[in-house]
Design a protein around this motif. Structure first.
Motif: not given
Length: 236
Positions: A108-122
């Motif tokens: 959410n934080k990456l998508g709101n400010r830096f990336l469009k629809d980021p795919k994150v795997n943790l």
């Protein structure tokens, strides 16, 4: 004969002191929840199922953001305060949270400010050691590394079981939840007999097994038995 009567009087007086001590102990412990209230008091339900592992300080994680190598790490460690440093985002509190929960926040934080629809795997690469302390009337008190499914009975077994003078209906578990210390009292007889659940322990729990004054007193009498007999015989 006089000496025998005197010794018998001392035994009686000692027994009165022991019983009085037990009553005092029980009064003090009465404020600690027992029975079904004990499980609620330390919130044993907070122990997550295996598919909901809670992150902790010193856990090593792998973070991958699809198409963003500068945001991907094979190993990233949770610091001792329970925080994770994520590029672009900064510090995120992750201790006592699940991986899916933290993943959603990063996304959410990456998508709101830096990336469009980021795919994150943790994911968790290596879990930090967890420890439980067992003290009081056990054969081998200490701090023991625990597995994820450590129960109260298993922790007592790791400490080589209770002593002969243990008050097994006065087993206290201390747990810190959200900075607040909780306490609960369990009866090992009920747990061993299947009348009560065998509670799961959490990292940092402290288990204290109480001391039975009455049992301790009579153990001392029995150990002194040869001398008592000799004294009685000599007084005849």
């Amino acid at each position: 004969m006089h000496r025998t009567q005197t010794f018998a009087g001392l035994l009686t007086f000692g027994a009165v002191l022991v019983l009085g001590g037990c009553a005092s102990f029980s009064t003090k412990e009465a404020a600690i929840p027992a029975g079904s209230a004990a499980y609620e008091a330390i919130r044993l339900a907070d122990v997550p199922p295996p598919d909901q592992y809670l992150l902790a300080p010193a856990d090593e994680l792998q973070m991958r953001v699809f198409g963003e190598p500068e945001l991907s790490f094979e190993k990233i460690r949770v610091d001792q305060l329970g925080n994770l440093q994520v590029p672009l985002i900064g510090q995120i509190k992750v201790a006592d949270r699940t991986v899916p929960d933290v993943t959603a926040e990063i996304k959410n934080k990456l998508g709101n400010r830096f990336l469009k629809d980021p795919k994150v795997n943790l994911s968790v690469v290596e879990q930090a050691p967890r420890y439980v302390t067992v003290e009081g009337q056990v054969e081998q008190p200490g701090i023991f590394e625990m597995n994820r499914d450590l129960t109260l009975l298993s922790a007592i077994a790791m400490a080589r079981s209770t002593t002969d003078v243990a008050k097994i209906d006065q087993v206290i578990v201390l747990r810190t939840v959200n900075g607040q210390q909780m306490a609960a009292r369990f009866d090992l007889r009920d747990i061993r007999g299947g009348a009560a659940p065998n509670p799961l322990l959490r990292d940092g729990d402290i288990v204290t097994v109480g001391y039975s004054s009455a049992a301790g007193f009579w153990q001392g009498v029995l150990k002194a038995a040869p001398f008592v007999n000799a004294f009685v015989l000599a007084s005849r």
